[in-house]
Scaffold this active site. Structure first.
Site: not given
Ligand code: PHB
Ligand code: APR
Length: 393
Positions: A74, A203, A295, A299, A387
């Protein structure tokens, strides 16, 4: 029975397995002991976002073939609020650094297969592990397997035993300083049989709270929504989950997550922990044993990979040249990256979640922060470089 090895590794999560592979490639012997079964370790559902540095490391270790075929690269992510989705061009803002979506359990599966090919020992269902003589140059790990007592005599012990492990507790308590922070919310996460309706992660901050759209493959969507820290999953039948996810993620252009059968549901607590120092004598901590991040920035696995990359380098230098510089600076270099990741994960978490104690001013300020973020090249670049992840150092 006593086994002799160079490095005794406690824990076969990503940290322990990557370390074992890096050491093997450097011709250094190790024994990995894991308390759970192989199936448990492989099937555990965890995050799935690999930084560029982690992807590069998988290739360097010679375990990147399936990742190259099945991982989803991505180049960007979306931040959604106020009904709009805004794309952050990670690759464009970081001279080509991107993320790859590939489940942590797939990483673990590939590493276990490589370990088995290497012929070096990986012991599952090793119970009652304990570490001894970490102040000496010959530390040992003891454990039980099928009722028999075993001892591993080693030069170093790597504590890769996660947030509930025993290694951290073996460090003398007066020297260990844990820094901790609890967050007043958790994530309810699901896996769904549904083709991702957006090619990149979203997000979102909504009046009802945070939601995240992610994926595992072209047929599986992974979604999360902010909930109470003590949330009872019984209160979340599938219809309620989809209703809430759709409300929090839907944008004015008509986009919303595709709905499908929910195959897994769980609650992820949100916590920050940093253990300082990361080493004592010949015991060195790596991964979740040394630090936990909330989460939101994905990271956890990437920090673990950076730790063991550094640790393998330090151990390799010790056997290769006798130098202990890498070992002596392990904590200092590790904490630098850890605190940087803590800062970023805390910032993403506090910017994208609604807190019960926040007042209308706080919410307006949060929206102003997001508005600034998506309209400022400088702010987007800062998000992108953190990120996608800075190179391992
Ligand atoms: C996930 O796909 O499980 C995932 C993706 C982004 C995050 C946390 C978990 O910030
Ligand atoms: N004896 C043997 N093994 C143990 C013991 C013990 N006493 N205690 C814990 N373990 C094992 C756990 O069963 C687990 O398999 O150590 C392993 C630790 O693995 P993880 O929890 O996955 O931690 P780590 O390898 O540091 O991976 C970093 O990234 O996405 C994040 O939190 C997520 O797993 C994560 C991590």
């Amino acid at each position: 029975m006593t086994h002799r090895t160079q490095v005794a590794i406690v824990g076969a999560g990503p940290a322990g397995l990557i370390l074992g592979q890096l050491l093997h490639n450097a011709g250094i012997d190790s024994v990995i002991v894991e308390r759970h079964t192989r199936d448990h370790v492989v099937e555990r559902v965890r995050a799935g976002v690999l930084e560029q540095g982690t992807v590069d490391l998988m290739h360097e270790m010679g375990v990147g073939d399936r990742l190259a075929r099945e991982g989803l690269r991505h180049d960007g992510i979306y931040i959604a609020f106020g009904g709009e989705r805004h794309r952050i061009d990670l690759a464009g803002l970081t001279a080509g650094r991107a993320i790859t979506v590939y489940g942590q359990n797939e990483v673990v599966r590939d590493l276990i297969a490589a370990r088995e090919r290497s012929g070096r020992p990986l012991v599952f269902e090793a119970t009652g592990a304990s570490v001894h003589d970490i102040d000496s140059t010959h530390p040992t790990v003891r454990y039980r397997l099928a009722g028999d007592e075993h001892e591993i005599a080693s030069d170093f012990i790597a504590g890769c035993d996660g947030s509930h492990g025993i290694c951290r507790l073996a460090m003398p308590s007066p020297v260990v300083h844990p820094y901790e922070r609890e967050y007043p919310f958790a994530w309810l996460g699901i896996l769904a049989r549904a083709a991702p309706s957006c090619p990149e992660l979203v997000y979102s901050l909504h009046e009802h709270g945070f939601a995240l759209f992610s994926m595992r493959s072209t047929g599986v969507t992974r979604l999360y929504l902010q909930c109470e820290p003590d949330e009872d999953l019984q209160r979340w039948p599938d219809d309620r989950i989809w209703g809430e996810l759709t409300t929090r993620l839907r944008t004015n252009d008509g986009w919303q997550p595709a709905v499908g059968e929910i195959t897994q549901k769980s609650i992820t607590p949100m916590r920050s922990v940093v253990v300082d120092p990361m080493q004592w004598g010949r015991l060195l901590l790596a991964g979740d044993a040394a630090h936990i991040v909330p989460p939101t920035g994905a990271k956890g696995l990437n920090l673990a990979a950076a730790d063991v990359w550094r640790l393998a380098g330090a151990i390799g230098e010790f056997y290769g040249t006798g130098s202990e510089v890498g070992l002596r600076t392990y904590t200092e270099r590790g904490l630098r990256r850890t605190w940087r990741a803590q800062r970023f994960s805390w910032w993403m978490t506090s910017t994208l979640h609604r807190s019960a104690s926040a007042n209308p001013f706080d919410h307006k300020r949060q929206l102003a922060e997001l508005d600034y973020l998506v309209h400022s090249q400088a702010a987007m670049t800062s998000l992108a470089e953190n990120y996608a992840g800075v190179p391992f150092a």
